[in-house]
Design a protein around this motif. Structure first.
Motif, PDB file in Angstrom:
ATOM      1  N   LYS A  41      42.984  15.795  45.358  1.00 31.03           N
ATOM      2  CA  LYS A  41      44.357  16.126  44.945  1.00 31.03           C
ATOM      3  C   LYS A  41      44.364  16.719  43.543  1.00 31.03           C
ATOM      4  CE  LYS A  41      47.057  12.854  47.681  1.00 31.03           C
ATOM      5  NZ  LYS A  41      47.916  11.660  47.646  1.00 31.03           N
ATOM      6  N   GLN A  42      43.551  16.165  42.642  1.00 33.82           N
ATOM      7  CA  GLN A  42      43.483  16.682  41.281  1.00 33.82           C
ATOM      8  C   GLN A  42      42.899  18.091  41.273  1.00 33.82           C
ATOM      9  OE1 GLN A  42      41.218  13.762  39.139  1.00 33.82           O
ATOM     10  NE2 GLN A  42      42.968  12.406  38.831  1.00 33.82           N
ATOM     11  N   LYS A  43      41.847  18.315  42.075  1.00 30.95           N
ATOM     12  CA  LYS A  43      41.249  19.649  42.144  1.00 30.95           C
ATOM     13  C   LYS A  43      42.240  20.652  42.727  1.00 30.95           C
ATOM     14  CE  LYS A  43      36.448  18.160  42.570  1.00 30.95           C
ATOM     15  NZ  LYS A  43      35.268  18.105  43.450  1.00 30.95           N
ATOM     16  N   HIS A  44      42.986  20.233  43.727  1.00 33.05           N
ATOM     17  CA  HIS A  44      43.979  21.114  44.332  1.00 33.05           C
ATOM     18  C   HIS A  44      45.066  21.476  43.329  1.00 33.05           C
ATOM     19  CE1 HIS A  44      47.698  21.963  46.588  1.00 33.05           C
ATOM     20  NE2 HIS A  44      46.885  22.698  47.323  1.00 33.05           N
ATOM     21  N   ALA A  45      45.523  20.509  42.567  1.00 37.70           N
ATOM     22  CA  ALA A  45      46.554  20.775  41.563  1.00 37.70           C
ATOM     23  C   ALA A  45      46.046  21.754  40.505  1.00 37.70           C
ATOM     24  CB  ALA A  45      47.004  19.467  40.914  1.00 37.70           C
ATOM     25  N   ALA A  46      44.800  21.582  40.071  1.00 40.04           N
ATOM     26  CA  ALA A  46      44.230  22.491  39.076  1.00 40.04           C
ATOM     27  C   ALA A  46      44.099  23.899  39.652  1.00 40.04           C
ATOM     28  CB  ALA A  46      42.869  21.978  38.613  1.00 40.04           C
ATOM     29  N   LEU A  47      43.667  24.005  40.880  1.00 38.78           N
ATOM     30  CA  LEU A  47      43.529  25.309  41.513  1.00 38.78           C
ATOM     31  C   LEU A  47      44.888  25.969  41.725  1.00 38.78           C
ATOM     32  CD1 LEU A  47      41.497  27.295  42.688  1.00 38.78           C
ATOM     33  CD2 LEU A  47      41.727  26.131  44.876  1.00 38.78           C
ATOM     34  N   ALA A  48      45.886  25.197  42.090  1.00 39.87           N
ATOM     35  CA  ALA A  48      47.236  25.741  42.264  1.00 39.87           C
ATOM     36  C   ALA A  48      47.783  26.251  40.937  1.00 39.87           C
ATOM     37  CB  ALA A  48      48.158  24.676  42.847  1.00 39.87           C
ATOM     38  N   ASP A  49      47.503  25.538  39.855  1.00 36.97           N
ATOM     39  CA  ASP A  49      47.943  25.989  38.531  1.00 36.97           C
ATOM     40  C   ASP A  49      47.248  27.296  38.144  1.00 36.97           C
ATOM     41  OD1 ASP A  49      49.622  23.831  38.279  1.00 36.97           O
ATOM     42  OD2 ASP A  49      48.205  22.658  37.049  1.00 36.97           O
ATOM     43  N   GLN A  50      45.950  27.396  38.430  1.00 35.75           N
ATOM     44  CA  GLN A  50      45.216  28.624  38.129  1.00 35.75           C
ATOM     45  C   GLN A  50      45.758  29.794  38.943  1.00 35.75           C
ATOM     46  OE1 GLN A  50      41.115  27.758  38.885  1.00 35.75           O
ATOM     47  NE2 GLN A  50      40.829  26.631  36.983  1.00 35.75           N
ATOM     48  N   PHE A  51      46.056  29.548  40.204  1.00 39.46           N
ATOM     49  CA  PHE A  51      46.580  30.604  41.059  1.00 39.46           C
ATOM     50  C   PHE A  51      47.958  31.056  40.581  1.00 39.46           C
ATOM     51  CE2 PHE A  51      48.765  32.003  45.007  1.00 39.46           C
ATOM     52  CZ  PHE A  51      47.990  33.133  45.241  1.00 39.46           C
ATOM     53  N   HIS A  52      48.783  30.104  40.177  1.00 40.54           N
ATOM     54  CA  HIS A  52      50.109  30.442  39.659  1.00 40.54           C
ATOM     55  C   HIS A  52      49.986  31.296  38.394  1.00 40.54           C
ATOM     56  CE1 HIS A  52      54.377  30.141  38.949  1.00 40.54           C
ATOM     57  NE2 HIS A  52      54.160  29.653  37.745  1.00 40.54           N
ATOM     58  N   ALA A  53      49.072  30.934  37.512  1.00 40.50           N
ATOM     59  CA  ALA A  53      48.860  31.712  36.294  1.00 40.50           C
ATOM     60  C   ALA A  53      48.378  33.122  36.638  1.00 40.50           C
ATOM     61  CB  ALA A  53      47.854  31.008  35.389  1.00 40.50           C
ATOM     62  N   TYR A  54      47.525  33.229  37.653  1.00 42.28           N
ATOM     63  CA  TYR A  54      47.041  34.542  38.082  1.00 42.28           C
ATOM     64  C   TYR A  54      48.186  35.376  38.642  1.00 42.28           C
ATOM     65  CZ  TYR A  54      44.540  38.075  40.766  1.00 42.28           C
ATOM     66  OH  TYR A  54      44.101  39.261  41.286  1.00 42.28           O
ATOM     67  N   GLN A  55      49.062  34.761  39.433  1.00 41.03           N
ATOM     68  CA  GLN A  55      50.209  35.485  39.971  1.00 41.03           C
ATOM     69  C   GLN A  55      51.113  36.001  38.854  1.00 41.03           C
ATOM     70  OE1 GLN A  55      51.827  32.520  42.632  1.00 41.03           O
ATOM     71  NE2 GLN A  55      51.259  33.753  44.415  1.00 41.03           N
ATOM     72  N   LEU A  56      51.343  35.169  37.840  1.00 42.36           N
ATOM     73  CA  LEU A  56      52.171  35.597  36.708  1.00 42.36           C
ATOM     74  C   LEU A  56      51.509  36.747  35.949  1.00 42.36           C
ATOM     75  CD1 LEU A  56      53.474  32.212  35.279  1.00 42.36           C
ATOM     76  CD2 LEU A  56      54.750  33.927  36.568  1.00 42.36           C
ATOM     77  N   GLN A  57      50.198  36.655  35.774  1.00 42.61           N
ATOM     78  CA  GLN A  57      49.473  37.715  35.074  1.00 42.61           C
ATOM     79  C   GLN A  57      49.560  39.025  35.855  1.00 42.61           C
ATOM     80  OE1 GLN A  57      45.299  36.967  34.793  1.00 42.61           O
ATOM     81  NE2 GLN A  57      44.893  38.744  33.532  1.00 42.61           N
ATOM     82  N   CYS A  58      49.416  38.964  37.166  1.00 37.27           N
ATOM     83  CA  CYS A  58      49.515  40.171  37.993  1.00 37.27           C
ATOM     84  C   CYS A  58      50.919  40.760  37.925  1.00 37.27           C
ATOM     85  CB  CYS A  58      49.147  39.861  39.440  1.00 37.27           C
ATOM     86  SG  CYS A  58      47.394  39.548  39.673  1.00 37.27           S
ATOM     87  N   ALA A  59      51.919  39.911  37.939  1.00 33.75           N
ATOM     88  CA  ALA A  59      53.296  40.390  37.877  1.00 33.75           C
ATOM     89  C   ALA A  59      53.588  41.044  36.537  1.00 33.75           C
ATOM     90  CB  ALA A  59      54.263  39.241  38.121  1.00 33.75           C
ATOM     91  N   GLU A  60      53.023  40.517  35.457  1.00 26.30           N
ATOM     92  CA  GLU A  60      53.246  41.093  34.135  1.00 26.30           C
ATOM     93  C   GLU A  60      52.550  42.437  33.983  1.00 26.30           C
ATOM     94  OE1 GLU A  60      51.832  38.063  31.549  1.00 26.30           O
ATOM     95  OE2 GLU A  60      53.632  36.831  31.735  1.00 26.30           O
ATOM     96  N   GLN A  61      51.395  42.587  34.610  1.00 26.32           N
ATOM     97  CA  GLN A  61      50.605  43.809  34.444  1.00 26.32           C
ATOM     98  C   GLN A  61      50.905  44.853  35.524  1.00 26.32           C
ATOM     99  OE1 GLN A  61      46.567  42.470  34.405  1.00 26.32           O
ATOM    100  NE2 GLN A  61      46.735  41.548  32.380  1.00 26.32           N
ATOM    101  N   PHE A  62      51.816  44.544  36.426  1.00 24.20           N
ATOM    102  CA  PHE A  62      52.133  45.458  37.511  1.00 24.20           C
ATOM    103  C   PHE A  62      52.812  46.707  36.968  1.00 24.20           C
ATOM    104  CE2 PHE A  62      54.846  46.873  41.076  1.00 24.20           C
ATOM    105  CZ  PHE A  62      53.859  47.043  42.034  1.00 24.20           C
ATOM    106  N   ALA A  63      52.358  47.855  37.428  1.00 25.43           N
ATOM    107  CA  ALA A  63      52.932  49.117  36.956  1.00 25.43           C
ATOM    108  C   ALA A  63      54.294  49.337  37.618  1.00 25.43           C
ATOM    109  CB  ALA A  63      52.005  50.270  37.275  1.00 25.43           C
ATOM    110  N   GLN A  64      55.289  49.643  36.808  1.00 24.83           N
ATOM    111  CA  GLN A  64      56.621  49.908  37.318  1.00 24.83           C
ATOM    112  C   GLN A  64      56.697  51.351  37.837  1.00 24.83           C
ATOM    113  OE1 GLN A  64      59.037  47.604  37.481  1.00 24.83           O
ATOM    114  NE2 GLN A  64      57.663  46.103  36.551  1.00 24.83           N
TER     115      GLN A  64
END
Length: 69
Positions: A41-64
């Motif tokens: 459960k702890q590993k899953h939570a850490a991985l979910a947090d990393q994935f969420h951060a990656y999604q935010l990074q992709c959204a910020e760097q997405f070309a308009q």
């Protein structure tokens, strides 16, 4: 003073001891399984947090569209 035990009483005592040992080892096994589940459960939570951060990074760097024209 003599104490006599019948065969059935001895068998019942042996059965009770075997069940006690079985219960002890099942409890030990279940405790280890719960520790493994908690660890996953702890590993899953850490991985979910990393994935969420990656999604935010992709959204910020997405070309308009306006930037591409």
């Amino acid at each position: 003073m003599n104490i006599e035990f019948s065969g059935a009483q001895i068998a019942l005592v042996v059965l009770n001891l075997l069940l006690l040992c079985l219960a002890f080892f099942v409890r030990l096994w279940m405790t280890r399984q719960q520790a493994d589940v908690d660890s996953l459960k702890q590993k899953h939570a850490a991985l979910a947090d990393q994935f969420h951060a990656y999604q935010l990074q992709c959204a910020e760097q997405f070309a308009q569209k306006t930037e591409l024209l």
